[in-house]
Design an enzyme around this catalytic site. Structure first.
Site, PDB file in Angstrom:
ATOM      1  N   SER A  49       0.774  -1.305   0.044  1.00 11.57           N
ATOM      2  CA  SER A  49      -0.024  -0.049  -0.008  1.00 11.57           C
ATOM      3  C   SER A  49       0.797   1.236  -0.127  1.00 11.57           C
ATOM      4  CB  SER A  49      -0.924  -0.156   1.366  1.00 11.57           C
ATOM      5  OG  SER A  49      -1.978  -1.013   1.104  1.00 11.57           O
ATOM      6  N   LYS A  90       0.497   3.341  -2.802  1.00 11.07           N
ATOM      7  CA  LYS A  90      -0.669   4.479  -3.074  1.00 11.07           C
ATOM      8  C   LYS A  90      -0.281   5.922  -3.100  1.00 11.07           C
ATOM      9  CE  LYS A  90      -3.759   0.727  -1.317  1.00 11.07           C
ATOM     10  NZ  LYS A  90      -4.498   0.096  -0.376  1.00 11.07           N
ATOM     11  N   TYR A 132      -3.837  -1.971  -9.976  1.00 10.33           N
ATOM     12  CA  TYR A 132      -3.807  -2.260  -8.467  1.00 10.33           C
ATOM     13  C   TYR A 132      -2.945  -3.312  -7.976  1.00 10.33           C
ATOM     14  CZ  TYR A 132      -4.984  -2.431  -3.658  1.00 10.33           C
ATOM     15  OH  TYR A 132      -4.854  -2.301  -2.269  1.00 10.33           O
ATOM     16  N   TYR A 150      -4.398   3.814   8.229  1.00 11.48           N
ATOM     17  CA  TYR A 150      -5.778   3.153   8.295  1.00 11.48           C
ATOM     18  C   TYR A 150      -6.301   3.623   9.750  1.00 11.48           C
ATOM     19  CZ  TYR A 150      -3.791   0.833   4.322  1.00 11.48           C
ATOM     20  OH  TYR A 150      -3.069   0.837   3.171  1.00 11.48           O
ATOM     21  N   VAL A 189       1.290  -3.897   3.783  1.00 11.52           N
ATOM     22  CA  VAL A 189       1.094  -4.995   4.438  1.00 11.52           C
ATOM     23  C   VAL A 189       2.423  -6.042   4.338  1.00 11.52           C
ATOM     24  CG1 VAL A 189      -1.362  -5.327   4.774  1.00 11.52           C
ATOM     25  CG2 VAL A 189      -0.254  -6.032   2.623  1.00 11.52           C
TER      26      VAL A 189
HETATM   27  O1  DON Z   1      -5.096  -4.889  -1.234  1.00  6.61           O
HETATM   28  C1  DON Z   1      -4.462  -5.712  -0.820  1.00  6.61           C
HETATM   29  O2  DON Z   1      -4.811  -6.494  -0.297  1.00  6.61           O
HETATM   30  C2  DON Z   1      -2.885  -5.540  -0.595  1.00  6.61           C
HETATM   31  N1  DON Z   1      -2.188  -6.115  -1.704  1.00  6.61           N
HETATM   32  C3  DON Z   1      -2.421  -4.125  -0.245  1.00  6.61           C
HETATM   33  C4  DON Z   1      -2.743  -3.721   1.092  1.00  6.61           C
HETATM   34  C5  DON Z   1      -1.967  -2.873   1.883  1.00  6.61           C
HETATM   35  O3  DON Z   1      -0.670  -3.049   1.874  1.00  6.61           O
HETATM   36  C6  DON Z   1      -2.679  -2.647   3.147  1.00  6.61           C
HETATM   37  N2  DON Z   1      -1.764  -2.023   4.079  1.00  6.61           N
HETATM   38  N3  DON Z   1      -1.286  -2.019   5.262  1.00  6.61           N
END
Ligand code: DON
Length: 306
Positions: free
Chosen positions: A63, A66, A190, A242, A260
């Site tokens: 993320s 982003k 994405y 978040y 993540v």
């Molecule tokens: O959308 C997702 O599930 C992940 N590939 C990215 C989400 C993410 O990194 C959320 N962050 N903490």
């Protein structure tokens, strides 16, 4: 100033915390990462690079990407973006779907998944996904000043195979008439942006323009206007972690964006960009030891936007 001794000391102090976090398990390609990894890099506005630990080992930025797609989308459509995406913290998990339905398909902010998918839709402009993926990769290579920045195709595939929530979010957006491009195109971009593999050094270097009023102090390029850099930083501070964004503002006091994969990019306006990586996550899905390391560094240096 050479921060290497400070960073090495912090790497040592966070070691007992590495085992406390939990590596993201919902994407098989991420679940295999060694939880004992820890890296940190600080790139200062005068070009000094200080590191400790695994600062030159690539990891999945997830993320954190982003921040960079938001930068590209603002460059394309300017403040019109805010007719399609909000600027408020969500108070919810990054992949929560409830709010999106209640609020008519307008994502709360560009850093939750729904917002980031809406951002990829802006970037597509009717083009094939590969053109946008290439544009994002070229932007990151330029910002990191390193052609080695790459996309991990295995992670991108793994994201798509397990991305049921993201498919749901994208179809919700489409059902409200909020996507101008096919769901599959927006998600392809994405999933690939999440699968960018970068080191702490590359990531901190790439985020340096946010610490220098939108201008890359090392290449001399103007990346965004000063007021836009301020606003991206404001969104990172209020929405970058978040539902833990308030806690991170309280503990660290710097704009930051987590992923993540266990990475965090943090900005010290007028001074430096910091990237930290430790794959074990806390209950909010943010790097556990990475957050602790940033807290230690900010306290020791007296770095805060407050
Ligand atoms: O959308 C997702 O599930 C992940 N590939 C990215 C989400 C993410 O990194 C959320 N962050 N903490």
């Amino acid at each position: 100033m050479d921060l290497t001794p400070t960073l090495e000391r912090i790497a040592e102090r966070v070691r007992p915390h590495l085992a406390e976090g939990k590596v993201a398990g919902y994407i098989p390609a991420l679940a295999r990462v060694d939880p004992q990894r820890f890296g940190i890099a600080v790139v200062s506005v005068d070009g000094r690079v200080s590191t400790a630990g695994d600062a030159r080992v690539p990891f999945s930025v997830q993320s954190i990407s982003k921040v960079f797609t938001l930068t590209l989308a603002l460059d394309k459509v300017g403040s019109e973006l805010w007719t399609r995406i909000g600027r408020e913290p969500s108070g919810s998990a990054f992949n929560s779907i409830v709010q999106l339905e209640r609020e008519g398909g307008i994502p709360r902010n560009p850093f939750i998944n729904a917002g980031a998918i809406a951002v990829t839709d802006v970037l597509l402009e009717g083009r094939p996904p590969q053109a946008v993926i290439d544009e994002i990769l070229a932007f990151l290579r330029r910002r990191a000043d390193d052609p080695a920045v790459a996309i991990d195709e295995e992670v991108a595939r793994s994201e798509a195979d397990t991305g049921h929530r993201n498919y749901s979010l994208a179809h919700f957006l489409a059902s409200f008439g909020r996507l101008r491009n096919p769901v599959d195109s927006a998600l392809s971009v994405y999933f690939h942006q999440c699968a960018l593999a970068m080191t702490c050094v590359q990531l901190a270097r790439a985020g340096l323009f946010l610490a220098a009023a939108g201008h890359d102090p090392l290449s001399g390029e103007r990346v965004v206007a000063p007021e836009r850099a301020r606003r991206i930083n404001a969104l990172m501070l209020t929405c970058g972690h978040y539902d833990a964004s308030g806690d991170v503002a309280f503990r660290i006091g710097l704009p930051g964006k987590s992923g993540v994969g266990g990475g965090i990019l943090a900005v010290v306006p007028k001074r430096a960009a910091i990237a930290v990586w430790s794959p074990g996550l806390n209950a909010n899905g943010n790097s556990h030891a990475g957050t602790i390391a940033l807290e230690m560094l900010a306290a020791e240096m007296g770095w805060s936007v407050f």
